[in-house]
Design a protein around this motif. Sequence first.
Motif, short mmCIF file in Angstrom:
data_model
loop_
_atom_site.label_atom_id
_atom_site.label_comp_id
_atom_site.label_asym_id
_atom_site.label_seq_id
_atom_site.Cartn_x
_atom_site.Cartn_y
_atom_site.Cartn_z
N LYS A 71 0.82 -1.21 0.00
CA LYS A 71 0.00 0.00 0.00
C LYS A 71 0.85 1.25 0.00
CE LYS A 71 -3.85 2.09 2.52
NZ LYS A 71 -4.74 1.99 3.67
N LYS A 72 1.96 1.23 0.78
CA LYS A 72 2.73 2.45 0.97
C LYS A 72 3.86 2.64 -0.04
CE LYS A 72 0.50 3.91 4.59
NZ LYS A 72 -0.29 5.13 4.57
N SER A 73 4.44 1.54 -0.51
CA SER A 73 5.60 1.66 -1.39
C SER A 73 5.17 2.05 -2.80
CB SER A 73 6.37 0.34 -1.46
OG SER A 73 6.88 0.03 -0.20
N PRO A 74 6.00 2.84 -3.51
CA PRO A 74 5.69 3.18 -4.90
C PRO A 74 5.88 1.98 -5.80
CG PRO A 74 7.86 3.99 -4.31
CD PRO A 74 7.26 3.44 -3.05
N ILE A 75 5.22 2.00 -6.93
CA ILE A 75 5.44 0.96 -7.94
C ILE A 75 6.78 1.24 -8.58
CG2 ILE A 75 4.59 -0.03 -10.09
CD1 ILE A 75 1.80 0.99 -9.27
N LEU A 76 7.68 0.28 -8.48
CA LEU A 76 9.02 0.48 -9.02
C LEU A 76 9.10 -0.08 -10.43
CD1 LEU A 76 11.20 -0.44 -5.94
CD2 LEU A 76 10.35 1.79 -6.64
N ILE A 77 9.65 0.71 -11.31
CA ILE A 77 9.78 0.31 -12.71
C ILE A 77 11.24 0.47 -13.11
CG2 ILE A 77 9.03 0.75 -15.07
CD1 ILE A 77 6.57 2.14 -13.76
N THR A 129 9.46 5.83 -10.35
CA THR A 129 8.23 5.63 -9.59
C THR A 129 7.13 6.49 -10.19
OG1 THR A 129 8.58 7.46 -8.04
CG2 THR A 129 9.68 5.37 -7.52
N PRO A 130 5.87 6.24 -9.83
CA PRO A 130 4.79 7.10 -10.33
C PRO A 130 5.00 8.58 -10.03
CG PRO A 130 3.86 5.11 -9.43
CD PRO A 130 5.34 5.06 -9.12
N TYR A 131 5.70 8.88 -8.94
CA TYR A 131 6.00 10.29 -8.63
C TYR A 131 6.80 10.95 -9.74
CZ TYR A 131 8.37 14.32 -6.60
OH TYR A 131 8.88 15.58 -6.39
N HIS A 132 7.76 10.21 -10.30
CA HIS A 132 8.62 10.77 -11.35
C HIS A 132 7.85 11.07 -12.63
CE1 HIS A 132 11.86 8.63 -8.97
NE2 HIS A 132 12.27 9.88 -9.00
N VAL A 133 6.72 10.42 -12.84
CA VAL A 133 5.96 10.63 -14.08
C VAL A 133 4.66 11.38 -13.83
CG1 VAL A 133 6.98 8.58 -15.15
CG2 VAL A 133 4.81 8.37 -13.92
N SER A 134 4.52 11.97 -12.65
CA SER A 134 3.26 12.64 -12.29
C SER A 134 3.03 13.94 -13.06
CB SER A 134 3.24 12.93 -10.78
OG SER A 134 4.31 13.79 -10.42
N LEU A 188 0.43 10.20 -16.92
CA LEU A 188 1.08 8.88 -16.97
C LEU A 188 0.97 8.14 -15.65
CD1 LEU A 188 2.60 6.96 -18.79
CD2 LEU A 188 4.74 8.09 -18.16
N ASP A 189 0.96 8.84 -14.53
CA ASP A 189 0.87 8.14 -13.25
C ASP A 189 -0.52 7.56 -12.99
OD1 ASP A 189 -0.42 10.54 -12.83
OD2 ASP A 189 0.43 10.89 -10.85
N GLY A 190 -1.47 7.83 -13.88
CA GLY A 190 -2.80 7.25 -13.76
C GLY A 190 -2.90 5.85 -14.32
N PHE A 191 -1.83 5.36 -14.98
CA PHE A 191 -1.82 4.03 -15.55
C PHE A 191 -1.17 3.06 -14.57
CE2 PHE A 191 -2.13 6.89 -19.11
CZ PHE A 191 -2.97 6.24 -20.01
N ASP A 192 -1.41 1.76 -14.79
CA ASP A 192 -0.76 0.76 -13.95
C ASP A 192 0.69 0.59 -14.39
OD1 ASP A 192 -0.83 -0.71 -16.31
OD2 ASP A 192 -2.39 -2.10 -15.63
N ARG A 193 1.40 -0.28 -13.68
CA ARG A 193 2.83 -0.46 -13.94
C ARG A 193 3.10 -0.82 -15.40
NH1 ARG A 193 6.55 -4.42 -10.42
NH2 ARG A 193 5.07 -3.64 -8.89
N ILE A 292 14.49 9.68 -16.99
CA ILE A 292 13.67 9.47 -18.18
C ILE A 292 14.43 10.01 -19.39
CG2 ILE A 292 11.47 10.04 -19.30
CD1 ILE A 292 10.32 10.36 -16.43
N ASP A 293 14.65 9.16 -20.35
CA ASP A 293 15.44 9.53 -21.52
C ASP A 293 14.54 10.24 -22.55
OD1 ASP A 293 17.52 9.76 -23.25
OD2 ASP A 293 17.48 7.68 -23.92
N TYR A 294 14.44 11.56 -22.41
CA TYR A 294 13.57 12.32 -23.30
C TYR A 294 14.12 12.32 -24.72
CZ TYR A 294 10.86 13.86 -19.32
OH TYR A 294 10.05 13.87 -18.21
N ASP A 295 13.20 12.17 -25.66
CA ASP A 295 13.58 12.09 -27.08
C ASP A 295 13.70 13.46 -27.72
OD1 ASP A 295 13.25 9.13 -27.15
OD2 ASP A 295 11.18 9.65 -26.73
N PHE A 296 13.00 14.44 -27.14
CA PHE A 296 12.98 15.78 -27.75
C PHE A 296 13.03 16.82 -26.63
CE2 PHE A 296 11.39 19.55 -29.78
CZ PHE A 296 11.76 19.45 -31.12
N VAL A 297 13.97 17.77 -26.76
CA VAL A 297 14.12 18.84 -25.77
C VAL A 297 13.96 20.18 -26.49
CG1 VAL A 297 15.60 19.90 -24.02
CG2 VAL A 297 15.71 17.42 -24.43
#
Length: 376
Positions: A71-77, A129-134, A188-193, A292-297
């Motif tokens: 419940k408490k830990s973030p989903i790790l990817i 984690t989902p935080y990074h993609v929020s 993106l953080d609204g999706f599952d792992r 996150i390896d962004y493709d376009f900056v």
Amino acid sequence: MRLTCMFSFILLFGAAGLVHFYFCLAHLLFHLHSTDRRQSSVMFVMKEHQQKGEEINSMRLHKRRRRFVIKKSPILISMNSSALSLPTLKSEDRNNNKWKSLYQIQRERKRIMRETCSKYKSNNRRIITPYHVSRIFVEDKYRVLYCEVPKAGCSNWKRVLMVLNGLASSTKDIQHNTVHYGNYLKKLDGFDRKGIYHRLNTYTKMLFIREPFEKLVSAFRDKFEHPNNYYHPVFGKAIISRYRANATKEALRTGSGVKFKEFIQYLLDVHRPVGMDIHWDHVNRLCSPCLIDYDFVGKFESMEEDANFFLHLIGAPQNLTFPKFKDRHSNDERTTTKITQQYFAQLSPSQRQRSYDFYYMDYLMFNYSKPFEDLY
């Protein structure tokens, strides 16, 4: 004769006493042995129940702990690298000097960003984690992920994503409140792992950034120099209360009229009276470009050219171009380098230096020059 009979009687009585003593002793030993067995049996049963109880309690505790962790830990990817790099130019574009030039600019920006990450950031644990993609918005039709950086064209980029997604026919038809409060775009953080992992590895990931001091001044002008029913009471009151000597009751009550120097004092204070906000946070924290390896900056300073090049790369409709209009405080002049320097001229050299240090990684990662000559 009488002596012999007396002796025989004594021997007989002694023998009877020994027999009686033997039987008493045997009975006592049997009783002790039986009691010992019963106690051992009881002890064994109690121990068995105790062990079972401990096992059950341990299992229950483990389950509770596991539920707590889940419940408490973030989903790790785990993310080693992006499977997608900058979209390649179409064969008909390779002879177009404009597209070739913009393509090379993108390669150079990505190179600098990666080298900065390699030098200053540890890549041993590339965990997202989902935080990074929020802060990342999703457009599934053209397979685009956009990390929102406030005060760097984010409102108009959301309009473009809505048009790409078929939610509107034109960017001009979409009001500011619809863009920011309509919840039409998915995050993106609204999706599952599995959904997060799939999109990070197959969609075109892009972000647009802006010169850090200019972005900061733009945020200050927007939030503190115009009526605002959130930033004034939440941030303004705390800032005035902490950093303004002899503040009036009206200023303390409303939080209106925060000065730029007071705002900078708040920003640089390690014990801020109120937390950070996305409008003046580091891009490095908002979008995690080292994870996150962004493709376009893209850059705000070359917004029109960069944005339309990106739309060309993803195969967007040709009639869709990046909007130029300013939908908030449209009568105000856009925050420029000149205006930014006027605001920072109000600060001491030490405050300017500390402000530069605060945004140092953004300056370095996105290859912006020092805004003042006296900075080191």
